[in-house]
Scaffold this active site. Structure first.
Site, PDB file in Angstrom:
ATOM      1  CB  CYS A  41      -0.945  -0.009   1.169  1.00 59.76           C
ATOM      2  SG  CYS A  41      -2.416   1.115   1.186  1.00 59.76           S
ATOM      3  CE  LYS A  78      -7.895  -1.446   4.516  1.00 64.20           C
ATOM      4  NZ  LYS A  78      -6.401  -1.068   4.232  1.00 64.20           N
ATOM      5  NE  ARG A 106      -6.636   4.832   8.760  1.00 69.41           N
ATOM      6  CZ  ARG A 106      -7.760   5.129   8.192  1.00 69.41           C
ATOM      7  NH1 ARG A 106      -8.321   6.256   8.434  1.00 69.41           N
ATOM      8  NH2 ARG A 106      -8.567   4.288   7.259  1.00 69.41           N
ATOM      9  CD  GLU A 132     -14.308  -4.429  -3.727  1.00 74.20           C
ATOM     10  OE1 GLU A 132     -13.610  -5.129  -4.405  1.00 74.20           O
ATOM     11  OE2 GLU A 132     -14.560  -3.172  -3.928  1.00 74.20           O
ATOM     12  CE  LYS A 162      -7.360  -3.449   7.804  1.00 72.59           C
ATOM     13  NZ  LYS A 162      -6.388  -2.904   6.989  1.00 72.59           N
TER      14      LYS A 162
HETATM   15  C1  PBG Z   1      -3.120   0.193   4.874  1.00 71.79           C
HETATM   16  C2  PBG Z   1      -3.741  -0.650   5.951  1.00 71.79           C
HETATM   17  C3  PBG Z   1      -4.509  -0.117   7.128  1.00 71.79           C
HETATM   18  C4  PBG Z   1      -4.446  -1.317   7.901  1.00 71.79           C
HETATM   19  C5  PBG Z   1      -3.684  -2.359   7.265  1.00 71.79           C
HETATM   20  N1  PBG Z   1      -3.214  -1.795   6.189  1.00 71.79           N
HETATM   21  C6  PBG Z   1      -5.225   0.854   7.563  1.00 71.79           C
HETATM   22  C7  PBG Z   1      -6.139   1.930   6.685  1.00 71.79           C
HETATM   23  O1  PBG Z   1      -6.917   1.574   5.746  1.00 71.79           O
HETATM   24  O2  PBG Z   1      -5.854   3.180   7.212  1.00 71.79           O
HETATM   25  C8  PBG Z   1      -5.359  -1.321   8.961  1.00 71.79           C
HETATM   26  C9  PBG Z   1      -4.935  -2.445  10.100  1.00 71.79           C
HETATM   27  C10 PBG Z   1      -5.535  -2.109  11.534  1.00 71.79           C
HETATM   28  O3  PBG Z   1      -6.374  -1.263  11.999  1.00 71.79           O
HETATM   29  O4  PBG Z   1      -5.060  -2.798  12.213  1.00 71.79           O
HETATM   30  N2  PBG Z   1      -4.001   0.811   3.883  1.00 71.79           N
END
Ligand code: PBG
Length: 330
Positions: A116, A193, A203, A236, A251
């Site tokens: 990401c 997701k 975050r 999805e 997720k």
């Molecule tokens: C990156 C990502 C996120 C999570 C894992 N990979 C968060 C987001 O979309 O900000 C979240 C994992 C968690 O809350 O434990 N896109």
């Protein structure tokens, strides 16, 4: 009807128990921060740390000793820019870290890389911004995602996990990997997701919140899914399966048990659930206040994911759960 006959003794209860959590089910997330010395606890996730490049191998080693089969890596680089350059650098933070783990531990543990851009961009969004649309540009982000996948593959990652919720991401990465000699590398897609409030503590840990900007949205609702939608949630995952995902994912997990069940009923692929940061922090906060029993609640939640249909669980509880499992607790 006497159903209690089989509940009266623990050995008989064990005999008829339908689901067991085992260490083989667990993936531990690891946060690696460039420039950090030692480790630093994340205040909104007690017991979870950011690790410096001098200390994350100890954490990986602990996972190996506990019998955990995989870690998933998140990087917090010093350099953040508009296109996430550090993630595209063959000597960037995650590439270096993967190489180190594989050199040190070989195949004692699988290394999964989260693919990401939110941790690598100055705006905190999951790709390159389209100024006209005021959101992530799907096409431009697919191009750099393919580059990131090759960086991870070259470094020795055992599996790539795209988490940005871009359309056609799995197809793009599959082609990029196949065309570069990485046909053998599996893709675990964050296929379903949701745009969830449960990601707050992550975050903080990954320093990846979208930056306040009058021009860009402060949330990810323009690419992550609406939490209210069930049919779309299935769609999805089925699309990603068609595009070649080897493992599907839901997720967050706890408030989305119906989605876990629904997807499992509609696929023969392994299904992973991500027991996310906010779910972990709620359990921790309640237990630190003495309101619930941490170990029992954790095992109940993780076992319930299996009952709902999960084959694999990414969880910040992984080490705590493995310690209990190894003692014979269920
Ligand atoms: C990156 C990502 C996120 C999570 C894992 N990979 C968060 C987001 O979309 O900000 C979240 C994992 C968690 O809350 O434990 N896109």
């Amino acid at each position: 009807m006497n159903l209690r006959r089989l509940r009266l003794k623990s050995n008989l209860r064990d005999l008829v128990r339908e689901n067991y959590l085992v260490t083989n089910d667990l993936i531990m997330p690891i946060f690696i921060k460039e420039g950090l010395e030692g480790k630093k606890e994340i205040s909104s996730m007690p017991g979870i740390y950011q690790f410096g490049e001098d200390s994350f191998l100890d954490e990986v080693n602990e996972c190996i000793e506990l019998g955990i089969k995989a870690v998933i890596l998140f990087g917090i680089p010093k350099l953040k820019d508009s296109c996430g350059s550090d993630a595209l650098d063959e000597d960037g933070l995650i590439a270096r870290s993967v190489r180190k783990i594989k050199e040190t531990f070989k195949d004692k543990i699988a290394v999964i890389t989260d693919l990401c851009f939110c941790e690598y961009t100055e705006h905190g969004h999951c790709g390159i911004i389209d100024p006209k649309l005021k959101t992530v540009d799907n096409k431009a982000t697919l191009e750099i995602s393919a580059k990131q996948a090759i960086v991870h593959a070259k470094a020795g990652a055992d599996m790539i996990a795209p988490s940005g919720m871009m359309d056609n991401i799995v197809k793009t990465l599959r082609e990029a990997l196949d065309n570069n000699g990485y046909e053998h590398l599996p893709i675990m897609s964050y296929s379903t997701k949701f745009a969830s409030a449960f990601y707050g503590p992550f975050r903080d840990a990954a320093e990846s919140a979208p930056v306040a900007d009058e021009f860009l949205p402060k949330d990810r609702k323009t690419y992550q899914m609406d939490i209210a939608n069930k049919k779309e949630a299935l769609l999805e995952s089925l699309i990603d399966e068609k595009e070649g995902a080897d493992i599907l994912m839901v997720k967050p997990a706890l408030a989305f048990m119906d989605i876990i069940h629904l997807i499992k009923e509609n696929t023969l692929k392994p299904l992973c659930v991500y027991n996310v940061s906010g779910e972990y922090s709620m359990v921790k906060a309640a237990s630190m206040n003495g309101w619930i029993d941490y170990n029992s609640l954790m095992m109940e939640i993780l076992t319930s994911f299996k009952r709902a249909g999960a084959d694999i669980i990414i969880t910040y509880h992984a080490k705590d759960a493995a310690k209990l499992i190894n003692k014979g607790v269920k």
